[in-house]
Structures are given as C-alpha cells and as structure tokens.
Enzyme design. Structure first.
Site, PDB file in Angstrom:
ATOM      1  N   ASP A  11       0.675  -1.166   0.232  1.00 51.01           N
ATOM      2  CA  ASP A  11      -0.078   0.195   0.026  1.00 51.01           C
ATOM      3  C   ASP A  11       0.693   0.926  -0.048  1.00 51.01           C
ATOM      4  O   ASP A  11       1.869   0.822   0.568  1.00 51.01           O
ATOM      5  CB  ASP A  11      -0.707   0.252   1.217  1.00 51.01           C
ATOM      6  CG  ASP A  11      -1.573   1.171   1.261  1.00 51.01           C
ATOM      7  OD1 ASP A  11      -2.460   2.016   0.000  1.00 51.01           O
ATOM      8  OD2 ASP A  11      -2.022   2.314   2.472  1.00 51.01           O
ATOM      9  N   SER A  12       0.665   2.321   0.129  1.00 54.65           N
ATOM     10  CA  SER A  12       0.916   4.125  -0.431  1.00 54.65           C
ATOM     11  C   SER A  12       1.157   4.054   0.981  1.00 54.65           C
ATOM     12  O   SER A  12       2.236   5.068   1.633  1.00 54.65           O
ATOM     13  CB  SER A  12      -0.093   4.529  -0.797  1.00 54.65           C
ATOM     14  OG  SER A  12      -1.189   4.581  -0.062  1.00 54.65           O
ATOM     15  N   TYR A  43      -0.467   8.181  -2.818  1.00 56.24           N
ATOM     16  CA  TYR A  43      -0.408   7.742  -3.399  1.00 56.24           C
ATOM     17  C   TYR A  43      -1.407   8.937  -4.965  1.00 56.24           C
ATOM     18  O   TYR A  43      -1.420   9.021  -6.249  1.00 56.24           O
ATOM     19  CB  TYR A  43      -0.288   6.409  -4.321  1.00 56.24           C
ATOM     20  CG  TYR A  43       0.374   5.306  -3.772  1.00 56.24           C
ATOM     21  CD1 TYR A  43       1.834   6.065  -3.566  1.00 56.24           C
ATOM     22  CD2 TYR A  43       0.180   4.667  -4.596  1.00 56.24           C
ATOM     23  CE1 TYR A  43       2.917   5.384  -3.117  1.00 56.24           C
ATOM     24  CE2 TYR A  43       1.467   3.623  -4.524  1.00 56.24           C
ATOM     25  CZ  TYR A  43       2.803   4.097  -3.444  1.00 56.24           C
ATOM     26  OH  TYR A  43       4.124   3.133  -3.470  1.00 56.24           O
ATOM     27  N   GLY A  44      -2.565   9.346  -3.856  1.00 57.55           N
ATOM     28  CA  GLY A  44      -3.915   9.828  -4.254  1.00 57.55           C
ATOM     29  C   GLY A  44      -3.385  11.428  -5.186  1.00 57.55           C
ATOM     30  O   GLY A  44      -4.438  11.525  -6.537  1.00 57.55           O
ATOM     31  N   CYS A  74      -4.085  -1.012  -2.183  1.00 55.93           N
ATOM     32  CA  CYS A  74      -4.787   0.022  -3.001  1.00 55.93           C
ATOM     33  C   CYS A  74      -5.158   0.974  -3.956  1.00 55.93           C
ATOM     34  O   CYS A  74      -5.022   0.321  -4.948  1.00 55.93           O
ATOM     35  CB  CYS A  74      -3.031   1.228  -2.883  1.00 55.93           C
ATOM     36  SG  CYS A  74      -2.950   3.045  -3.093  1.00 55.93           S
ATOM     37  N   ASN A  75      -6.475   1.604  -3.144  1.00 57.82           N
ATOM     38  CA  ASN A  75      -7.919   1.922  -4.488  1.00 57.82           C
ATOM     39  C   ASN A  75      -6.435   2.752  -5.685  1.00 57.82           C
ATOM     40  O   ASN A  75      -6.928   2.212  -6.677  1.00 57.82           O
ATOM     41  CB  ASN A  75      -8.253   2.548  -3.990  1.00 57.82           C
ATOM     42  CG  ASN A  75      -9.421   1.432  -3.170  1.00 57.82           C
ATOM     43  OD1 ASN A  75     -10.700   1.461  -3.315  1.00 57.82           O
ATOM     44  ND2 ASN A  75      -8.917   1.547  -1.333  1.00 57.82           N
ATOM     45  N   THR A  76      -5.930   3.705  -5.295  1.00 57.47           N
ATOM     46  CA  THR A  76      -4.685   4.396  -5.828  1.00 57.47           C
ATOM     47  C   THR A  76      -4.120   3.389  -7.367  1.00 57.47           C
ATOM     48  O   THR A  76      -4.314   3.452  -8.245  1.00 57.47           O
ATOM     49  CB  THR A  76      -4.587   4.992  -5.814  1.00 57.47           C
ATOM     50  OG1 THR A  76      -5.301   6.172  -4.897  1.00 57.47           O
ATOM     51  CG2 THR A  76      -3.876   6.682  -6.901  1.00 57.47           C
ATOM     52  N   CYS A 184     -11.026   3.421  -0.043  1.00 53.70           N
ATOM     53  CA  CYS A 184      -8.582   4.253   0.549  1.00 53.70           C
ATOM     54  C   CYS A 184      -9.205   3.576   1.232  1.00 53.70           C
ATOM     55  O   CYS A 184      -9.943   3.071   2.080  1.00 53.70           O
ATOM     56  CB  CYS A 184      -8.774   5.376   0.553  1.00 53.70           C
ATOM     57  SG  CYS A 184      -7.070   5.536   1.184  1.00 53.70           S
ATOM     58  N   HIS A 186      -6.998   3.210   3.841  1.00 52.65           N
ATOM     59  CA  HIS A 186      -6.579   4.066   5.063  1.00 52.65           C
ATOM     60  C   HIS A 186      -7.990   4.250   5.826  1.00 52.65           C
ATOM     61  O   HIS A 186      -7.873   4.758   7.294  1.00 52.65           O
ATOM     62  CB  HIS A 186      -6.370   5.343   4.249  1.00 52.65           C
ATOM     63  CG  HIS A 186      -4.277   5.323   4.543  1.00 52.65           C
ATOM     64  ND1 HIS A 186      -3.885   4.606   2.900  1.00 52.65           N
ATOM     65  CD2 HIS A 186      -3.118   5.943   5.660  1.00 52.65           C
ATOM     66  CE1 HIS A 186      -2.964   4.764   3.076  1.00 52.65           C
ATOM     67  NE2 HIS A 186      -1.917   5.413   4.163  1.00 52.65           N
TER      68      HIS A 186
END
Length: 262
Positions: A11-12, A43-44, A74-76, A184, A186
C-alpha cells in the site's frame, strides 16, 4: 511456486493494514509480507505514471521476497496500475477498488457517496465501474483531501480529522445518501469518527472482506493454499515504523515491524 510461499501486500502507507487484517483473519495459516510505502504517501495526488512506477517498485520487492500472490491494497494503485502489473508479471494479483456495486444495488434513496483519493476518482477504471453500476443513481464523489496524511501521522482519532470529515461529508448528507463507500484502504481507520457524524441510516461499505474472500478463491483455484502453520506476519516500512506499530497494536498480536529502504 510453493504453497508455503508468502502472500505479498503493498500500500502507499499504513492504510492497507485494514486489508491485511481481513486477509489474516480469513487465512490465518498463510504467511504474509506487508510493504508500507509511507515515504511516498499519498499516492492519490501523483500522476498515473508515477503511481505505476511505484507499484512496479513494490511488486518487484515482494517478488524478490518469494511471494506467490500480490494484493494491491491501495485503491489508487489498483485503479491506475493493476492492468500493467498483470500484463508484466507472472503472478496473480488481487486489486481493490471502491465497492460501488453493493451500494448501488442496495440504496433506497438512490443517492450514494464515494469518499476516495483524487487518483482513484480520476482513473479510467473507476470511471468504467461507476458507469456500469450507477445508472439512475446519484453518486456524490468527494476527494478526501488531507485524510491519508493525517492517518500516516497517527492522527486518525483527532478532533482535527473529525472536523475535516464533517466538512467533506456535508455535500453527501445534503444529497440524502444512505450508503457511504470508502474508496481508500486508509479510510476504515476513520469509521469511529465517521459514525459520530453520519446519521444512523447511512451504511458504510469498505472492500476489505471482499478482497480477503477473493484472495482465498484465487489461491484455491491455483492449489496454492498453505496446508501448514506458517511464519509470523512480516511488516516493512520505508518511514518511521512507530505509526505502523501503533496501528497493528490494536490487533492484540505481537507483530514485528521493520524499517526497509525500498
């Protein structure tokens, strides 16, 4: 590739541990390795090219550690990079993207909210998914500006974050949403604060359990589920380990976090 090889997760930053918890709960025998790329979070707000470069860096580190499957927690990173990753590497990938489908199918008010990063909401993959499931439904998209940074600083339960959320959610509440999709990894750490702000009839959806179930299905289909108790989970971060340690302490397990320059 061995059944006893680890599952890799990246993940970021620390947010993807919300996904790790679901995977570890469903597949407790599996050896997991988690990479928190906190030095490059968030990352977004990066370009698609930069997001893909970082995703490749993380993937190659996990492959060098012998991982049999990689979860892009991580969605992004998923919405911008997973097609490139799948076409480049000969290992199964599990991605995560905002769970629009269940929200769209279940909404009674025909109005749902998506709280996500700029990088996710502006991606082509998100646009396709949204178009597919949001016909005749009002979708209120809000960029969670600043939220990832606050979580990475260890401020997830702060009064400041609660005030930020109240401001971000206002257009959604004005539009009468009855589902809030967390886009996200997070953001599940903000659920206690979100519940203070949202009316009781608004349901919160995140993708953690769906990712864990898909991981199990893919490993079963490839005959890669481990059959023996594995090593303790490993966590690596390229920033100060203390935030990641604090988040993981909530599990009640004695989990080791190490600094790694990657």
């Amino acid at each position: 590739m061995s059944k006893d090889s680890p599952i890799g997760i990246f993940d970021s930053g620390v947010g993807g541990t919300s996904i790790w918890k679901e995977v570890h709960s469903l597949l407790p025998l599996e050896h997991t390795i988690y990479l928190a790329d906190s030095a490059n979070a968030p990352y977004g707000e990066k370009s698609p090219e930069e997001i893909t470069r970082l995703s490749i860096k993380n993937t190659e580190k996990l492959l060098n550690m012998g991982c049999k499957l990689i979860i892009v927690a991580c969605n992004t990173a998923t919405t911008n990079s997973i097609q490139t990753l799948r076409s480049t590497y000969d290992v199964p990938f599990i991605g995560i993207e905002p769970a629009i489908k269940p929200a769209a199918l279940q909404t009674k008010t025909k109005s749902i909210g998506i709280l996500a990063t700029k990088g996710t909401l502006s991606s082509a993959l998100f646009a396709r998914t949204s178009d597919l499931y949001s016909k005749d439904i009002k979708v209120i998209e809000v960029v969670g500006k600043g939220l990832v940074q606050e979580i990475e600083r260890g401020n997830k339960d702060s009064v400041q974050v609660e005030a930020m959320l109240a401001e971000l959610l206002r257009p959604m509440l004005d539009a009468g949403i009855d589902y809030l999709v967390l886009g996200c990894s997070h953001y599940p750490y903000l659920i206690p604060s979100l519940k203070k702000i949202l009316p009781n009839h608004v349901s919160i959806i995140d993708s953690g359990m769906a990712v864990a179930k898909q991981t199990k299905l893919v490993l079963q289909s490839l005959d890669l589920l481990t059959e023996s108790q594995q090593a303790a989970p490993e966590f690596f971060t390229n920033a100060d380990p203390i935030i990641l340690k604090n988040l993981l302490s909530e599990t009640g397990e004695n989990l080791k976090v190490s600094y790694l320059n990657f």
